[in-house]
Design a protein around this motif. Structure first.
Motif, PDB file in Angstrom:
ATOM      1  N   ARG A 185       0.625  -1.196   0.005  1.00  0.00           N
ATOM      2  CA  ARG A 185       0.014   0.115  -0.031  1.00  0.00           C
ATOM      3  C   ARG A 185       0.820   1.356  -0.157  1.00  0.00           C
ATOM      4  O   ARG A 185       0.696   2.367  -0.491  1.00  0.00           O
ATOM      5  CB  ARG A 185      -1.010  -0.037   1.326  1.00  0.00           C
ATOM      6  CG  ARG A 185      -2.239  -0.973   1.026  1.00  0.00           C
ATOM      7  CD  ARG A 185      -3.147  -1.054   2.294  1.00  0.00           C
ATOM      8  NE  ARG A 185      -3.242   0.252   2.891  1.00  0.00           N
ATOM      9  CZ  ARG A 185      -4.340   1.067   2.396  1.00  0.00           C
ATOM     10  NH1 ARG A 185      -5.157   0.708   1.277  1.00  0.00           N
ATOM     11  NH2 ARG A 185      -4.599   2.215   2.949  1.00  0.00           N
ATOM     12  N   GLN A 186       2.105   1.247   0.831  1.00  0.00           N
ATOM     13  CA  GLN A 186       2.939   2.383   0.662  1.00  0.00           C
ATOM     14  C   GLN A 186       3.478   2.354  -0.557  1.00  0.00           C
ATOM     15  O   GLN A 186       3.754   3.884  -1.108  1.00  0.00           O
ATOM     16  CB  GLN A 186       3.695   2.335   1.995  1.00  0.00           C
ATOM     17  CG  GLN A 186       3.314   2.221   3.169  1.00  0.00           C
ATOM     18  CD  GLN A 186       2.596   3.532   3.613  1.00  0.00           C
ATOM     19  OE1 GLN A 186       2.576   4.538   3.208  1.00  0.00           O
ATOM     20  NE2 GLN A 186       1.266   3.075   4.180  1.00  0.00           N
ATOM     21  N   LEU A 187       3.998   1.451  -1.049  1.00  0.00           N
ATOM     22  CA  LEU A 187       4.452   1.669  -2.625  1.00  0.00           C
ATOM     23  C   LEU A 187       3.829   1.873  -3.707  1.00  0.00           C
ATOM     24  O   LEU A 187       4.024   2.550  -4.662  1.00  0.00           O
ATOM     25  CB  LEU A 187       5.281   0.242  -2.903  1.00  0.00           C
ATOM     26  CG  LEU A 187       6.354  -0.412  -2.039  1.00  0.00           C
ATOM     27  CD1 LEU A 187       6.683  -1.700  -2.614  1.00  0.00           C
ATOM     28  CD2 LEU A 187       7.661   0.385  -1.997  1.00  0.00           C
ATOM     29  N   ALA A 188       2.475   1.869  -3.384  1.00  0.00           N
ATOM     30  CA  ALA A 188       1.417   2.239  -4.243  1.00  0.00           C
ATOM     31  C   ALA A 188       1.326   3.973  -4.629  1.00  0.00           C
ATOM     32  O   ALA A 188       1.259   4.342  -5.581  1.00  0.00           O
ATOM     33  CB  ALA A 188       0.034   1.750  -3.870  1.00  0.00           C
ATOM     34  N   LYS A 189       1.932   4.727  -3.495  1.00  0.00           N
ATOM     35  CA  LYS A 189       2.199   5.960  -3.487  1.00  0.00           C
ATOM     36  C   LYS A 189       3.191   6.302  -4.442  1.00  0.00           C
ATOM     37  O   LYS A 189       3.532   7.501  -4.592  1.00  0.00           O
ATOM     38  CB  LYS A 189       2.254   6.649  -2.152  1.00  0.00           C
ATOM     39  CG  LYS A 189       1.035   6.264  -1.026  1.00  0.00           C
ATOM     40  CD  LYS A 189       1.360   6.726   0.293  1.00  0.00           C
ATOM     41  CE  LYS A 189       1.905   8.033   0.418  1.00  0.00           C
ATOM     42  NZ  LYS A 189       1.906   8.829   1.780  1.00  0.00           N
ATOM     43  N   ASP A 190       4.192   5.510  -4.746  1.00  0.00           N
ATOM     44  CA  ASP A 190       5.288   5.865  -5.359  1.00  0.00           C
ATOM     45  C   ASP A 190       6.243   6.681  -4.787  1.00  0.00           C
ATOM     46  O   ASP A 190       6.740   8.010  -5.380  1.00  0.00           O
ATOM     47  CB  ASP A 190       4.988   6.256  -6.966  1.00  0.00           C
ATOM     48  CG  ASP A 190       6.257   6.356  -7.773  1.00  0.00           C
ATOM     49  OD1 ASP A 190       7.340   5.501  -7.459  1.00  0.00           O
ATOM     50  OD2 ASP A 190       6.069   7.260  -8.803  1.00  0.00           O
ATOM     51  N   PRO A 191       6.490   6.483  -3.506  1.00  0.00           N
ATOM     52  CA  PRO A 191       7.328   7.511  -2.746  1.00  0.00           C
ATOM     53  C   PRO A 191       8.795   7.482  -3.075  1.00  0.00           C
ATOM     54  O   PRO A 191       9.489   6.394  -3.586  1.00  0.00           O
ATOM     55  CB  PRO A 191       7.216   6.878  -1.226  1.00  0.00           C
ATOM     56  CG  PRO A 191       7.065   5.285  -1.553  1.00  0.00           C
ATOM     57  CD  PRO A 191       6.242   5.103  -2.644  1.00  0.00           C
ATOM     58  N   PHE A 192       9.517   8.769  -2.796  1.00  0.00           N
ATOM     59  CA  PHE A 192      10.928   8.446  -3.047  1.00  0.00           C
ATOM     60  C   PHE A 192      11.870   8.413  -1.460  1.00  0.00           C
ATOM     61  O   PHE A 192      12.804   8.286  -1.431  1.00  0.00           O
ATOM     62  CB  PHE A 192      11.210   9.903  -3.618  1.00  0.00           C
ATOM     63  CG  PHE A 192      11.007  11.217  -3.369  1.00  0.00           C
ATOM     64  CD1 PHE A 192      11.113  11.462  -1.872  1.00  0.00           C
ATOM     65  CD2 PHE A 192      10.339  12.213  -4.072  1.00  0.00           C
ATOM     66  CE1 PHE A 192      10.693  12.629  -1.284  1.00  0.00           C
ATOM     67  CE2 PHE A 192      10.001  13.373  -3.799  1.00  0.00           C
ATOM     68  CZ  PHE A 192      10.156  13.803  -2.287  1.00  0.00           C
ATOM     69  N   LEU A 193      10.652   8.348  -0.414  1.00  0.00           N
ATOM     70  CA  LEU A 193      11.435   8.011   0.922  1.00  0.00           C
ATOM     71  C   LEU A 193      10.366   7.303   1.607  1.00  0.00           C
ATOM     72  O   LEU A 193       9.103   7.470   1.768  1.00  0.00           O
ATOM     73  CB  LEU A 193      11.853   9.253   1.494  1.00  0.00           C
ATOM     74  CG  LEU A 193      12.021   9.091   2.993  1.00  0.00           C
ATOM     75  CD1 LEU A 193      13.363   8.432   3.174  1.00  0.00           C
ATOM     76  CD2 LEU A 193      12.193  10.434   3.757  1.00  0.00           C
ATOM     77  N   LEU A 194      10.793   6.107   2.171  1.00  0.00           N
ATOM     78  CA  LEU A 194      10.074   5.249   3.026  1.00  0.00           C
ATOM     79  C   LEU A 194      10.884   5.326   4.468  1.00  0.00           C
ATOM     80  O   LEU A 194      11.902   4.907   4.436  1.00  0.00           O
ATOM     81  CB  LEU A 194       9.794   3.703   2.690  1.00  0.00           C
ATOM     82  CG  LEU A 194       9.202   2.974   3.371  1.00  0.00           C
ATOM     83  CD1 LEU A 194       7.766   3.412   3.694  1.00  0.00           C
ATOM     84  CD2 LEU A 194       9.353   1.318   3.114  1.00  0.00           C
TER      85      LEU A 194
END
Length: 534
Positions: A185-194
């Motif tokens: 679900r977090q990767l769905a946001k296409d984040p540049f930082l986790l």
């Protein structure tokens, strides 16, 4: 390396207590920074400040080095400066944003859209929805194109190695699986930082290592920077580019992970090492379970007479004995097909134990859908394609495109190569060998995403080559998707080769339980002869 953010002279106080004291460091694009320290060292507070949640720091700055679209305001990495915006095609312009500056509130929200955070205990899932639906919700939140959403959700579940659980109800997952859905679900946001704050703190070491591997691979594959804290020093060493040691809110050391861990361990007095085990926690526990029938001509029949045993996750557990020993009756009670007369039997679904002795949708009914049963005389629809056998015939309620994808994934779990799996989708069962048909039948069970698979006489009268195929498919499913198998068989050679442990039944009772080799030694000459000629 291109810097993503700079932390300058960062301090944080709560009620006069200093939690962070003069923190300074940089994080590069795509870098994985591990943070280790005792409880209360300030790890969580630091991550929250980096992410932009809770209250602002007492002093200091967190500066993001990014590029912003001159037309639509989309935020991306600094390395994208001068390129076309991924959203509207405008020019990306370099910009430094002080995350906690009052005048930057709007820009702060834009940065937070491209960052994500995972917590130790908060799974934040839609518990009554399926796994893939949880990911689809996340894609909907960022307004991902609906016509592409199903494929993107499936890609994300592939990335976190949860394709074999995509149809599960989220609340029925284990803790480690829930955390991997959260990651998807977090990767769905296409984040540049986790930011991952002790994401595996409540998981056993083996499952924790799997989740950390998922995090590491996701960071590498997506050029995503990551700040991760963990109480497993080995994971920091294995997955991070750099590490930071926090002590009482101060950076005591920062640098190469193994050196930082050595420094940490010099003053650590607890054993933080761990060893991965082959088997997991108990998934099935039976205590004094019994099944009695009343026969007109034979009176009371004790088909199963007070048996006790347990099965662990990922175990291949055998049930052996001659005809009438109680094997089939016991396996049907495990499958929830028949109700025990007495005793207790519990199956763990997710983090909860379900009582198989009690009827109802919240008890035996809940567990039954997670137990697969493959009979010796398996039924494939002879006039339908393999794809139809695996999807339409079991009512898979998703588009054809996803159904085909799911079929290929499941056939690979059952021992086919991807090329072979694609090649047989449009064939009929009669166009396959016996070994291939058995693997398709196993895939037909696995596509329902069971927790436990019961194999009733899986080899039958198969030739040795086909038996090898069957062994391969079982082992592949265990290794690829942590499947648990209960094998009911008279085939001593097969049981010896495939089962970790087994039970020997006589007259409805267990007369021996333990490692397979030991139990097989308990067979009488008569039993060996009968079972060899069944």
């Amino acid at each position: 390396m291109v810097p993503l953010l700079t932390v300058e002279d960062l301090s944080m106080e709560f009620d006069g207590n200093t939690v962070l004291n003069n923190i300074n460091f940089q994080l590069a694009e795509g870098e994985i920074l591990g943070i280790i320290g005792r409880s209360g060292a300030g790890k969580t507070v630091l991550m929250h400040l980096i992410r932009g949640v809770d209250t602002p720091p007492t002093t200091g700055k967190i500066i993001y080095h990014i590029s912003t679209c001159s037309k639509c305001g989309y935020v991306d990495l600094r390395s994208k400066e001068g390129s076309a915006c991924a959203k509207c095609g405008g020019e990306m312009v370099a910009e430094d944003i002080d995350l906690w500056a009052d005048e930057n509130e709007q820009k702060k929200r834009s940065v937070m859209v491209r960052t994500a955070i995972m917590f130790q205990r908060t799974f934040a899932l839609y518990g009554d929805d399926r796994v893939i639906e949880n990911v689809l919700h996340a894609l909907s939140d960022i307004k991902y194109p609906s016509e592409k959403a199903v494929n993107r959700a499936a890609d994300l579940l592939d990335e976190v190695r949860l394709s074999h659980r995509m149809m599960h109800i989220a609340r029925d997952l284990s803790g480690g699986e829930k955390q991997r859905v959260v990651l998807a679900r977090q990767l769905a946001k296409d984040p540049f930082l986790l930011c991952a704050d002790e994401p595996t703190g409540t998981l056993d070491p083996r499952i924790a290592s799997i989740v950390h591997e998922m995090l590491h691979n996701s960071a590498v594959n997506n050029n995503m920077a990551m700040v991760v804290s963990s109480h497993f020093p080995e994971v920091i060493v294995d997955t991070c580019n750099r590490a930071m040691l926090l002590e009482e809110g101060e950076i005591k050391a920062i640098g190469e992970p193994s050196r930082i861990i050595d420094t940490f361990m010099e003053n650590a007095h607890e054993d933080s090492g761990y060893k991965a085990t082959e088997l997991g926690e108990r998934i099935l526990t039976s205590r004094d379970i019994a099944k009695r029938y009343l026969s007109v001509d034979r009176g009371m029949i004790k088909a199963v007479d007070g048996v006790s045993f347990s099965v662990a996750e990922r175990e291949i557990f055998g049930i052996i004995g001659t005809s009438g020993a109680g094997k089939t009756t016991l396996s049907k009670m495990i499958a929830g097909i028949i109700e025990p007369t007495a005793g207790d039997m519990n199956i763990r679904i997710g983090d909860e134990c379900v009582d198989m002795t009690k009827p109802g949708i919240e008890q035996r009914g809940r567990a039954k859908k997670y137990i697969g049963l493959l009979h010796q005389e398996y039924d494939l629809y002879p006039h339908r394609s393999i794809l139809d056998n695996l999807t339409d015939s079991i009512g898979l309620e998703f588009p054809k495109e996803l159904a085909m994808r799911k079929a290929i994934i499941t056939l690979k779990m059952a021992g086919f190569t991807e090329e072979k799996a694609k090649g047989i989708l449009n064939r009929r069962p009669d166009q396959l060998s016996e070994g291939e048909k058995h693997r398709v039948a196993l895939a037909q069970v696995l596509i329902k995403e069971p927790r436990i698979v019961i194999l009733d006489e899986p080899t039958g009268t198969m030739d040795p080559i086909t038996k090898i195929d069957v062994k391969h498919s079982i082992v592949t499913a265990r290794e690829e998707i942590d499947e648990t198998f209960i094998v009911v068989s008279h085939d001593m050679e097969f049981v010896r080769d495939i089962c970790d442990r087994c039970i020997l039944m006589r007259g409805g009772k267990i007369v021996k339980i333990g490692p397979t080799a030991e139990v097989l030694q308990e067979l009488s000459d008569k039993e060996r002869q009968i079972m060899a000629n069944v």
